[in-house]
Design an enzyme around this catalytic site. Structure first.
Site, PDB file in Angstrom:
ATOM      1  N   TYR A  26      44.562   4.199  41.145  1.00 37.47           N
ATOM      2  CA  TYR A  26      44.314   5.156  40.060  1.00 37.47           C
ATOM      3  C   TYR A  26      44.003   4.416  38.766  1.00 37.47           C
ATOM      4  O   TYR A  26      43.048   4.756  38.059  1.00 37.47           O
ATOM      5  CB  TYR A  26      45.525   6.060  39.871  1.00 37.47           C
ATOM      6  CG  TYR A  26      45.415   6.991  38.689  1.00 37.47           C
ATOM      7  CD1 TYR A  26      44.538   8.075  38.719  1.00 37.47           C
ATOM      8  CD2 TYR A  26      46.172   6.786  37.533  1.00 37.47           C
ATOM      9  CE1 TYR A  26      44.418   8.923  37.625  1.00 37.47           C
ATOM     10  CE2 TYR A  26      46.051   7.622  36.435  1.00 37.47           C
ATOM     11  CZ  TYR A  26      45.173   8.691  36.494  1.00 37.47           C
ATOM     12  OH  TYR A  26      45.053   9.518  35.400  1.00 37.47           O
ATOM     13  N   GLU A  48      47.716  17.399  34.284  1.00 37.27           N
ATOM     14  CA  GLU A  48      48.510  16.909  33.155  1.00 37.27           C
ATOM     15  C   GLU A  48      49.540  17.963  32.741  1.00 37.27           C
ATOM     16  O   GLU A  48      50.659  17.635  32.340  1.00 37.27           O
ATOM     17  CB  GLU A  48      47.607  16.551  31.969  1.00 37.27           C
ATOM     18  CG  GLU A  48      46.704  15.344  32.190  1.00 37.27           C
ATOM     19  CD  GLU A  48      47.441  14.029  32.290  1.00 37.27           C
ATOM     20  OE1 GLU A  48      48.653  14.003  32.013  1.00 37.27           O
ATOM     21  OE2 GLU A  48      46.813  13.023  32.649  1.00 37.27           O
ATOM     22  N   TRP A  56      54.080  10.582  36.308  1.00 37.35           N
ATOM     23  CA  TRP A  56      52.708  10.762  36.781  1.00 37.35           C
ATOM     24  C   TRP A  56      52.584  10.423  38.266  1.00 37.35           C
ATOM     25  O   TRP A  56      51.799  11.042  38.984  1.00 37.35           O
ATOM     26  CB  TRP A  56      51.738   9.914  35.955  1.00 37.35           C
ATOM     27  CG  TRP A  56      50.323  10.051  36.404  1.00 37.35           C
ATOM     28  CD1 TRP A  56      49.518   9.084  36.916  1.00 37.35           C
ATOM     29  CD2 TRP A  56      49.530  11.253  36.420  1.00 37.35           C
ATOM     30  NE1 TRP A  56      48.287   9.607  37.248  1.00 37.35           N
ATOM     31  CE2 TRP A  56      48.264  10.928  36.949  1.00 37.35           C
ATOM     32  CE3 TRP A  56      49.779  12.572  36.036  1.00 37.35           C
ATOM     33  CZ2 TRP A  56      47.248  11.870  37.098  1.00 37.35           C
ATOM     34  CZ3 TRP A  56      48.761  13.516  36.185  1.00 37.35           C
ATOM     35  CH2 TRP A  56      47.507  13.159  36.714  1.00 37.35           C
TER      36      TRP A  56
END
Length: 204
Positions: A26, A48, A56
């Protein structure tokens, strides 16, 4: 037999867990790379929002489940979700089962469609930086802010347009993820390549 020589890892931003291949991929391939499609911006906005209060990596591990559950983040489809769909999503263990965030995703899809009557979602976001990514030159992760006056301004405008779960910190995370701002530290091997992509051609 001699041990195989250690493979040197490139320098990365301090928040990356180098032992986690998903996180590394990522960071190396997505984070900070300018996005230009409405679908990419809508996906990041929703993810988000779901990430708020969580790590995350939790969202990353569930991203494919999110994509399946939310019809590939197609705002036209998500905007049509009804009470029964909300109940189904609230019981889906593959995603974050937070009813408020699920309802916010639907509200955001509807707000996105309203926005698209006059401009694309991508052009809306890129308009705040005049089409050119902000190039920061932080040398340590401790220098990177959690939010900025610009992210607060974008958050305010999003909320005015009916978007939800889009506070200044969430918006700044989106800005970093979509390449509106290049927050790779200067020693990171991704900083310069992302900087070179700083003025993308925005797609409607």
């Amino acid at each position: 037999m001699d041990a195989a020589p250690a493979v040197l890892q490139p320098v990365r931003c301090g928040w990356v867990n180098a032992e986690n291949a998903l996180y590394v991929r990522y960071h190396d391939e997505e984070w900070g790379v300018p996005k230009t499609s409405d679908r990419a911006f809508f996906e990041k906005l929703i993810l988000e929002g779901f990430q708020s209060g969580l790590s995350w990596i939790t969202i990353l591990r569930k991203r494919e489940n999110f994509r399946a559950a939310f019809d590939g983040f197609d705002p036209e489809k998500v905007a049509r979700y009804d009470v029964a769909k909300v109940a189904a999503l609230s019981g889906d263990a593959g995603i974050v089962r937070h009813r408020g965030k699920i309802e916010a995703a639907i509200a955001n899809a509807r707000a996105c469609l309203d926005l698209q009557q006059s401009q694309s979602l991508a052009s809306f976001f890129w308009g705040f930086v005049d089409g050119t990514a902000i190039q920061n030159r932080f040398t340590a992760i401790s220098e990177v802010p959690a939010q900025t006056p610009l992210s607060a301004a974008i958050s305010k405008e999003l909320k005015r347009r009916g978007f939800r779960f889009c506070g200044p910190t969430t918006v700044y995370s989106l800005m970093q993820a979509t390449g509106l701002v290049n927050d790779h530290i200067t020693s990171c091997h991704c900083h310069d390549p992302c900087a070179a992509l700083g003025r993308p051609e925005i797609l409607a």
